[in-house]
Write a protein that holds these residues in place. Structure first.
Motif, PDB file in Angstrom:
ATOM      1  N   PHE A 284      56.074 -20.084 -34.383  1.00  0.00           N
ATOM      2  CA  PHE A 284      55.190 -19.193 -35.129  1.00  0.00           C
ATOM      3  C   PHE A 284      53.960 -18.874 -34.278  1.00  0.00           C
ATOM      4  O   PHE A 284      53.535 -17.718 -34.204  1.00  0.00           O
ATOM      5  N   PHE A 285      53.415 -19.870 -33.612  1.00  0.00           N
ATOM      6  CA  PHE A 285      52.271 -19.636 -32.714  1.00  0.00           C
ATOM      7  C   PHE A 285      52.657 -18.672 -31.597  1.00  0.00           C
ATOM      8  O   PHE A 285      51.902 -17.750 -31.279  1.00  0.00           O
ATOM      9  N   LYS A 286      53.831 -18.855 -30.989  1.00  0.00           N
ATOM     10  CA  LYS A 286      54.261 -17.950 -29.916  1.00  0.00           C
ATOM     11  C   LYS A 286      54.360 -16.516 -30.429  1.00  0.00           C
ATOM     12  O   LYS A 286      53.973 -15.578 -29.726  1.00  0.00           O
ATOM     13  N   MET A 287      54.857 -16.341 -31.636  1.00  0.00           N
ATOM     14  CA  MET A 287      54.958 -15.001 -32.213  1.00  0.00           C
ATOM     15  C   MET A 287      53.567 -14.406 -32.440  1.00  0.00           C
ATOM     16  O   MET A 287      53.318 -13.238 -32.130  1.00  0.00           O
ATOM     17  N   THR A 288      52.673 -15.213 -32.979  1.00  0.00           N
ATOM     18  CA  THR A 288      51.304 -14.740 -33.223  1.00  0.00           C
ATOM     19  C   THR A 288      50.617 -14.405 -31.911  1.00  0.00           C
ATOM     20  O   THR A 288      49.903 -13.397 -31.809  1.00  0.00           O
ATOM     21  N   ASN A 289      50.839 -15.198 -30.908  1.00  0.00           N
ATOM     22  CA  ASN A 289      50.269 -14.944 -29.592  1.00  0.00           C
ATOM     23  C   ASN A 289      50.808 -13.634 -29.010  1.00  0.00           C
ATOM     24  O   ASN A 289      50.072 -12.867 -28.386  1.00  0.00           O
ATOM     25  N   ALA A 290      52.089 -13.349 -29.226  1.00  0.00           N
ATOM     26  CA  ALA A 290      52.674 -12.083 -28.761  1.00  0.00           C
ATOM     27  C   ALA A 290      52.007 -10.897 -29.468  1.00  0.00           C
ATOM     28  O   ALA A 290      51.715  -9.874 -28.837  1.00  0.00           O
ATOM     29  N   CYS A 291      51.753 -11.042 -30.764  1.00  0.00           N
ATOM     30  CA  CYS A 291      51.057  -9.972 -31.511  1.00  0.00           C
ATOM     31  C   CYS A 291      49.687  -9.711 -30.886  1.00  0.00           C
ATOM     32  O   CYS A 291      49.322  -8.555 -30.619  1.00  0.00           O
ATOM     33  N   THR A 292      48.948 -10.774 -30.668  1.00  0.00           N
ATOM     34  CA  THR A 292      47.604 -10.648 -30.095  1.00  0.00           C
ATOM     35  C   THR A 292      47.652 -10.009 -28.715  1.00  0.00           C
ATOM     36  O   THR A 292      46.865  -9.108 -28.403  1.00  0.00           O
ATOM     37  N   SER A 293      48.572 -10.461 -27.898  1.00  0.00           N
ATOM     38  CA  SER A 293      48.702  -9.922 -26.547  1.00  0.00           C
ATOM     39  C   SER A 293      49.020  -8.436 -26.576  1.00  0.00           C
ATOM     40  O   SER A 293      48.413  -7.636 -25.855  1.00  0.00           O
ATOM     41  N   CYS A 294      49.958  -8.055 -27.418  1.00  0.00           N
ATOM     42  CA  CYS A 294      50.362  -6.651 -27.504  1.00  0.00           C
ATOM     43  C   CYS A 294      49.225  -5.787 -28.062  1.00  0.00           C
ATOM     44  O   CYS A 294      48.917  -4.732 -27.517  1.00  0.00           O
ATOM     45  N   HIS A 295      48.598  -6.235 -29.128  1.00  0.00           N
ATOM     46  CA  HIS A 295      47.517  -5.451 -29.737  1.00  0.00           C
ATOM     47  C   HIS A 295      46.338  -5.286 -28.787  1.00  0.00           C
ATOM     48  O   HIS A 295      45.734  -4.218 -28.725  1.00  0.00           O
ATOM     49  N   SER A 296      46.024  -6.334 -28.047  1.00  0.00           N
ATOM     50  CA  SER A 296      44.873  -6.247 -27.135  1.00  0.00           C
ATOM     51  C   SER A 296      45.159  -5.342 -25.944  1.00  0.00           C
ATOM     52  O   SER A 296      44.239  -4.800 -25.342  1.00  0.00           O
TER      53      SER A 296
END
Length: 169
Positions: free
Chosen positions: A136-148
């Motif tokens: 779940f953390f890896k998925m959330t981190n991917a969201c943050t990376s993509c959005h930024s």
């Protein structure tokens, strides 16, 4: 190990993941990359619809994870895994537009996100709280990376200049 100890360990890992996400959000993001903003209005609508569905799914998993409702986590993670925008029914022209305009890094992050959703579904089926929180953390981190990188126009906090945090040379 008792269920109480397992639940406490899983909750501890989840809290650590959330704190890590906050740190990631506070770090200055890279310069924005073009591609998403150049998509035609109809493709932007499809992308926005998919992102809203993903957000709803991600948010619904938080109480399920911290409550140990791994069957629900597995169901939602499987739905997320199978929600590729590139696999939706698109016209030939739209497919060509996506292949020309979506940055390779966006596609790579998206593929990793969906792969991690599949991994989350598998470990949730095994009722492995520690690994469920990790994916779940890896998925959330991917969201943050993509959005930024690709959606500063939608997430203005990523566009703001932040003070550098952490180690300096």
């Amino acid at each position: 190990m008792s269920q109480t100890k397992i639940a406490f360990k899983s909750s501890k890992i989840f809290i650590t993941s959330v704190i890590s996400l906050i740190v990631v959000l506070s770090v200055n993001a890279a310069e924005p990359e073009k591609g998403i903003e150049t998509l035609s209005p109809d493709l932007r609508v499809l992308l926005s619809q998919e992102m809203q569905a993903l957000q709803k799914g991600m948010m619904s998993m938080i109480p399920e994870l911290v409550s140990g409702n791994y069957d629900e986590v597995a169901k939602t993670a499987t739905k997320i895994q199978n929600s590729f925008i590139l696999e939706q029914k698109l016209t030939k022209k739209q497919k060509e537009e996506l292949s020309h305009k979506l940055p390779a890094a966006f596609v790579e992050i998206d593929e990793g996100f969906h792969k991690d959703a599949g991994m989350l579904a598998e470990v949730a089926k095994d009722k492995n709280g520690e690994l469920a929180n990790f994916y779940f953390f890896k998925m959330t981190n991917a969201c943050t990376s993509c959005h930024s990188r690709f959606a500063k126009h939608r997430f203005s906090a990523f566009a703001e200049k932040k003070e550098e945090i952490g180690h300096k040379h």
